[in-house]
Design a protein around this motif. Sequence first.
Motif, PDB file in Angstrom:
ATOM      1  N   UNK A  42      53.658  -7.218 -30.423  1.00 46.74           N
ATOM      2  CA  UNK A  42      54.094  -8.385 -31.192  1.00 46.74           C
ATOM      3  C   UNK A  42      55.601  -8.378 -31.401  1.00 46.74           C
ATOM      4  N   UNK A  43      56.158  -7.222 -31.774  1.00 47.36           N
ATOM      5  CA  UNK A  43      57.608  -7.138 -32.015  1.00 47.36           C
ATOM      6  C   UNK A  43      58.402  -7.318 -30.729  1.00 47.36           C
ATOM      7  N   UNK A  44      57.962  -6.656 -29.657  1.00 43.36           N
ATOM      8  CA  UNK A  44      58.734  -6.683 -28.414  1.00 43.36           C
ATOM      9  C   UNK A  44      58.713  -8.051 -27.741  1.00 43.36           C
ATOM     10  N   UNK A  45      57.563  -8.740 -27.810  1.00 40.88           N
ATOM     11  CA  UNK A  45      57.437 -10.033 -27.139  1.00 40.88           C
ATOM     12  C   UNK A  45      57.691 -11.208 -28.079  1.00 40.88           C
ATOM     13  N   UNK A  46      58.031 -10.883 -29.343  1.00 38.29           N
ATOM     14  CA  UNK A  46      58.384 -11.905 -30.328  1.00 38.29           C
ATOM     15  C   UNK A  46      57.260 -12.927 -30.528  1.00 38.29           C
ATOM     16  N   UNK A  47      56.055 -12.400 -30.740  1.00 39.58           N
ATOM     17  CA  UNK A  47      54.899 -13.245 -31.027  1.00 39.58           C
ATOM     18  C   UNK A  47      54.281 -12.769 -32.330  1.00 39.58           C
ATOM     19  N   UNK A  48      53.369 -13.557 -32.885  1.00 38.99           N
ATOM     20  CA  UNK A  48      52.716 -13.181 -34.137  1.00 38.99           C
ATOM     21  C   UNK A  48      51.727 -12.046 -33.898  1.00 38.99           C
ATOM     22  N   UNK A  49      51.352 -11.380 -35.002  1.00 40.51           N
ATOM     23  CA  UNK A  49      50.436 -10.244 -34.897  1.00 40.51           C
ATOM     24  C   UNK A  49      49.084 -10.669 -34.345  1.00 40.51           C
ATOM     25  N   UNK A  50      48.570 -11.819 -34.805  1.00 39.23           N
ATOM     26  CA  UNK A  50      47.258 -12.222 -34.315  1.00 39.23           C
ATOM     27  C   UNK A  50      47.331 -12.702 -32.865  1.00 39.23           C
ATOM     28  N   UNK A  51      48.483 -13.200 -32.412  1.00 38.38           N
ATOM     29  CA  UNK A  51      48.632 -13.538 -30.994  1.00 38.38           C
ATOM     30  C   UNK A  51      48.646 -12.277 -30.147  1.00 38.38           C
ATOM     31  N   UNK A  52      49.356 -11.248 -30.606  1.00 39.03           N
ATOM     32  CA  UNK A  52      49.379  -9.983 -29.867  1.00 39.03           C
ATOM     33  C   UNK A  52      48.006  -9.348 -29.801  1.00 39.03           C
ATOM     34  N   UNK A 100      54.332  -6.705 -17.247  1.00 38.83           N
ATOM     35  CA  UNK A 100      54.159  -8.116 -17.626  1.00 38.83           C
ATOM     36  C   UNK A 100      55.404  -8.632 -18.344  1.00 38.83           C
ATOM     37  N   UNK A 101      55.922  -9.815 -17.950  1.00 36.16           N
ATOM     38  CA  UNK A 101      57.128 -10.359 -18.579  1.00 36.16           C
ATOM     39  C   UNK A 101      56.878 -11.050 -19.908  1.00 36.16           C
ATOM     40  N   UNK A 102      55.636 -11.428 -20.176  1.00 35.57           N
ATOM     41  CA  UNK A 102      55.333 -12.146 -21.401  1.00 35.57           C
ATOM     42  C   UNK A 102      53.881 -11.964 -21.799  1.00 35.57           C
ATOM     43  N   UNK A 103      53.509 -12.592 -22.924  1.00 33.44           N
ATOM     44  CA  UNK A 103      52.169 -12.390 -23.474  1.00 33.44           C
ATOM     45  C   UNK A 103      51.087 -12.920 -22.548  1.00 33.44           C
TER      46      UNK A 103
END
Length: 413
Positions: A42-52, A100-103
């Motif tokens: 979540x921190x590295x890809x700058x997404x929310x915890x529930x998205x990660x 992987x480059x993104x989520x």
Amino acid sequence: MSADPEHAGSGVSNRVILLLALTCGVAVGNVYFPQAISPLVADALHVSADSAALVVTATQFGYAAGIFLLVPLGDRFPYRPLIVTLLGLSGLGLLAAGAAPGLAALVGATAFVGVTTVVAPLAGPMAAGLVAGNRRGVVGGTLLSGSIGGMLLSRALGGTMGEWLGWRAPYLMSAALSLIMAMVLIRALPTTSPPSGQRYPALLAEPLRLLRTEPALRRSCFYQATVFAGFSAVWTGVALLLTGPTYGMGAQAVGVLALVNAGTMLCTPFAGRQVDRRGPDAVNVVCILGVIASALVLAFGSLGGTPGLATLALGTLLLDVAMQSGMVANQVRIYALRPEARSRVNTAYMTCAYLGGSVGSWAGARTYTYAGWLGVCTLVVLLAAAALVRSVRPGSPASPGSEGCRGRPATGR
């Protein structure tokens, strides 16, 4: 035919069995280490915890799909090339996940890993066909210990490596382990012949037919799906709790907490003896009550500090013991149903279990986001209560000689 006569496999070395147990640990670990590094993603890809947390969910949904789609092939193709191929594919999927480059790409790659890392459900039937009948219980316990060890160590090593080297490192390490194991098994595993000549569509249809016609199988699937959903919800939520403001720890703490549950490996043989003495239904009820008790203990983890950590350690240990002991009881019940189709029975059971786990991971992340840690504990209680109601309602016997265990002849219809 397969190498499955009662005494034909008695000469198989312990080295092969231990190698299969190690393989189970490596493969099962691929499913569980993402739970420890979800906050780092979540921190590295700058997404929310529930998205990660979708990474965890995708892995477990993929695992459930792989069990349903690929494990029946163990009755159609020789085990060695099938297991080696799946390990190789999962290793490539882990490499893709680590790059992987993104989520979205990570979720897709981890879903592929989940589908292809279904080696443990294949190793069990293979080992049963390689040893004499009077060794199958011991061998099954050895493989289960390997799987539990992989589950625990993968969280610990994954969390530690992720903390030190970044979230990609655990994926790359797991990829290397999977590919190394594939190369070792090419030479180390004995040759077997498939026990069935059924075509693939017939193999896929059989687990569904068994679910429709075997009430004891449906009951076992429901027990494990609900309990495993609670288990997955806790481990998804506890990573968010420990790395959140209540504790402010790193992902390494999740792995260290998982190591506390190593005691489970000592408890499953005891659970097996209790199943033999009292029957699977009685043991299931105790295990479901244990899950409820674990949720009550885990609730105190919201206090933070040393008391909170102590209750998290005790609660997760109790939860793990209850979940794994319940699995022992469930497998004793289902393996008595159709001895000639155990891999397909196991396909139905494990698919349902991991579908439950996938839903639990998703629900745990969402519940933590909107209701916090106490909400996750409440979710576990509700899931276990549903299993308990199913176990005590009329028509659901709970005695040692109940349906699907010792009171029913283990023959096909």
